[in-house]
Design a protein around this motif. Structure first.
Motif, PDB file in Angstrom:
ATOM      1  N   LEU A  97      36.545  40.644  47.089  1.00  0.00           N
ATOM      2  CA  LEU A  97      36.448  41.900  46.366  1.00  0.00           C
ATOM      3  C   LEU A  97      36.955  43.077  47.185  1.00  0.00           C
ATOM      4  O   LEU A  97      36.990  43.047  48.415  1.00  0.00           O
ATOM      5  N   LEU A 155      41.169  41.054  34.250  1.00  0.00           N
ATOM      6  CA  LEU A 155      42.561  41.258  34.650  1.00  0.00           C
ATOM      7  C   LEU A 155      43.413  39.997  34.572  1.00  0.00           C
ATOM      8  O   LEU A 155      44.632  40.058  34.772  1.00  0.00           O
ATOM      9  N   THR A 201      37.143  45.594  42.367  1.00  0.00           N
ATOM     10  CA  THR A 201      37.955  44.504  41.835  1.00  0.00           C
ATOM     11  C   THR A 201      37.465  43.205  42.467  1.00  0.00           C
ATOM     12  O   THR A 201      37.352  43.112  43.688  1.00  0.00           O
ATOM     13  N   SER A 246      35.361  48.393  32.026  1.00  0.00           N
ATOM     14  CA  SER A 246      35.356  47.044  32.589  1.00  0.00           C
ATOM     15  C   SER A 246      36.548  46.286  32.014  1.00  0.00           C
ATOM     16  O   SER A 246      36.831  46.383  30.814  1.00  0.00           O
ATOM     17  N   PHE A 304      40.719  53.097  35.695  1.00  0.00           N
ATOM     18  CA  PHE A 304      40.756  51.991  36.635  1.00  0.00           C
ATOM     19  C   PHE A 304      41.365  52.466  37.945  1.00  0.00           C
ATOM     20  O   PHE A 304      41.916  53.565  38.038  1.00  0.00           O
ATOM     21  N   VAL A 355      39.389  37.262  37.391  1.00  0.00           N
ATOM     22  CA  VAL A 355      39.599  38.539  38.075  1.00  0.00           C
ATOM     23  C   VAL A 355      39.019  39.637  37.197  1.00  0.00           C
ATOM     24  O   VAL A 355      39.414  39.790  36.034  1.00  0.00           O
ATOM     25  N   THR A 356      38.068  40.388  37.724  1.00  0.00           N
ATOM     26  CA  THR A 356      37.441  41.463  36.953  1.00  0.00           C
ATOM     27  C   THR A 356      37.573  42.788  37.690  1.00  0.00           C
ATOM     28  O   THR A 356      37.711  42.828  38.917  1.00  0.00           O
ATOM     29  N   HIS A 357      37.521  43.867  36.921  1.00  0.00           N
ATOM     30  CA  HIS A 357      37.629  45.216  37.489  1.00  0.00           C
ATOM     31  C   HIS A 357      36.681  46.135  36.736  1.00  0.00           C
ATOM     32  O   HIS A 357      36.677  46.152  35.495  1.00  0.00           O
ATOM     33  N   SER A 412      42.809  49.728  44.177  1.00  0.00           N
ATOM     34  CA  SER A 412      41.852  48.651  44.428  1.00  0.00           C
ATOM     35  C   SER A 412      42.455  47.304  44.058  1.00  0.00           C
ATOM     36  O   SER A 412      42.344  46.326  44.803  1.00  0.00           O
ATOM     37  N   ILE A 413      43.122  47.255  42.916  1.00  0.00           N
ATOM     38  CA  ILE A 413      43.690  46.000  42.426  1.00  0.00           C
ATOM     39  C   ILE A 413      44.852  45.552  43.300  1.00  0.00           C
ATOM     40  O   ILE A 413      44.953  44.382  43.688  1.00  0.00           O
TER      41      ILE A 413
END
Length: 422
Positions: free
Chosen positions: A211, A325, A377, A322, A78, A358-360, A82-83
């Motif tokens: 994003l 979060l 993200t 994937s 990950f 929230v996805t990553h 980015s997050i």
């Protein structure tokens, strides 16, 4: 016997940062930009991206530990940068306890660093990483997709553009098929096709989608010769063995035995100001290695490594991951933003907005010529030295970190349990 390795990629921009940010004089400057002390010989006009480096590293390690706790037998990869970037951007619209929770999760103590310094730190960091005259390529950016019937405060849009260079797009979330296609195409372009499907589903009631994307590509200074790549065993665990394409290289490399990290450390240089650091833990010491990672470990390695002649075997790797979060960020203390207590009134002027998801997603490829990595993200809103071994074969589960050297920023982080398990 368990053999595990840890990979660190140090990506150094090929530019003189003092040309852009006064006070930046050399690649080790950020080592001194700690929250607790600054040596007298270090200029006091520390670039703000140095001031956020320690917090970003703290956040990266804490998030990594949460991820591996929920799935230690799986590949982990990950981008903590980015997050942290997209959540820092989100604080521009957060108020009250919502604002405090996000900053605490990101390891920012507002009694030690000003809010403006945080946002300016991310602005500077993005500028440095995106510099075009680098042999190790990094592209990072932010975007807002806003429903055409949803009203955003002008100040919020202005601040996201000023501090995060965020691009704003008006879309129709009622047409979920076309809007999803538009967002996925945007991310695919920005990540050079590495992340082809940033979002898998999209609800009609979505008010806004925010994003961050990031892409990295670096070439080895001395490539691995593909004619020496051969199929070998990779020991996933005591009962599972898989066949992998193992790359081979030999020569003089910077090596050290780090007793504190229970590991051998080998540096492999990239073209430009970049390096890959491989960590080979002692038998059964993977958890100890993970626990030994700390802010100053990179500078310690750079100061202590010495040239030795060794042979290396490193597996080619292709991994995609994937994550959802929402649960992980809640475990870090970010709770209000996901429920009716959310105060995101800095975005709309009203407190009715909350984060629904929230996805990553991330992707990694290591091959004979170098390394490619990408991540996105997405936030959705709703209404005494030991003897050097002559041969080192990395044929067990291993960790990896991709970091920018001059800014001391962790860009990607992960653990490869099976190079073939995509």
């Amino acid at each position: 016997m368990k053999l595990i390795f840890f990979l660190l990629l140090l990506i150094g921009p090929q530019l003189h940062c003092s040309d852009h940010f006064p006070g930046y004089h050399n690649h080790s400057h950020c080592q001194h930009a700690q929250r607790d002390q600054l040596p007298l010989e270090v200029p006091r006009d520390i670039p703000n991206y140095c001031k956020i480096a320690s917090s970003n590293t703290d956040f990266a390690y804490r998030l990594y530990n949460l991820i591996v706790t929920n799935g230690t037998d799986k590949n982990v990869f990950f981008s903590p940068l980015s997050i942290s970037t997209i959540f820092a951007l989100l604080t521009l619209g957060a108020k009250g306890e919502t604002f405090n929770q996000i900053n605490k999760a990101l390891a920012f103590n507002l009694s030690e660093i000003e809010e403006k310094e945080i946002h300016d730190g991310f602005r500077q960091l993005t500028h440095v990483l995106n510099h075009p005259h680098k042999q190790a390529q990094v592209n990072i950016g932010n975007a807002l997709f806003i429903n055409d019937s949803f009203t955003i405060l002008p100040k919020f849009l202005e601040d996201t553009k000023t501090w995060y260079n965020a691009k704003a797009f008006s879309v129709n979330f009622g047409n979920t098929v076309e809007t999803k296609k538009q967002i996925n195409a945007y991310v695919a372009e920005k990540t050079h096709g590495k992340i082809a499907h940033a979002i898998d589903h999209l609800a009609k009631y979505t008010a806004m989608l925010m994003l961050n994307y990031i892409f990295f590509k670096g070439y080895w200074k001395i490539p691995f010769d593909s004619k020496y790549t051969s199929e070998e065993d990779f020991f996933v665990n005591a009962t599972t063995t898989v066949k992998v394409d193992m790359m081979f290289q030999k020569g003089y490399y910077k090596v050290l035995h780090d007793e504190d990290a229970f590991s051998w450390v080998v540096e492999i240089p990239y073209k430009g100001h970049a390096s890959a650091w491989f960590l080979l833990p002692s038998n059964g010491k993977l958890n100890d290695v993970e626990g030994s990672l700390e802010n100053n470990i990179f500078s310690k390695w750079m100061a202590k490594v010495r040239y030795r002649y060794i042979e290396l075997r490193v597996p080619k790797c292709s991994v995609t991951t994937s994550y959802s979060l929402k649960k992980l960020m809640k475990e870090l203390g970010v709770t209000d933003v996901f429920n009716g207590n959310a105060d995101l009134s800095g975005i709309t002027g009203r407190s009715s907005l909350s984060v629904s998801e929230v996805t990553h997603k991330a992707a990694l490829n290591i091959w004979e010529n170098g390394t490619e990595a990408a991540a996105v993200t997405v936030i959705k809103f709703m209404t005494g030295p030991a003897q050097i071994p002559s041969v080192i074969t990395f044929n067990r589960p291993h960790l990896l970190i991709i970091t920018d050297n001059p800014t001391q920023s962790i860009i990607f982080m992960g653990k490869i349990m099976n190079p073939n398990d995509s």
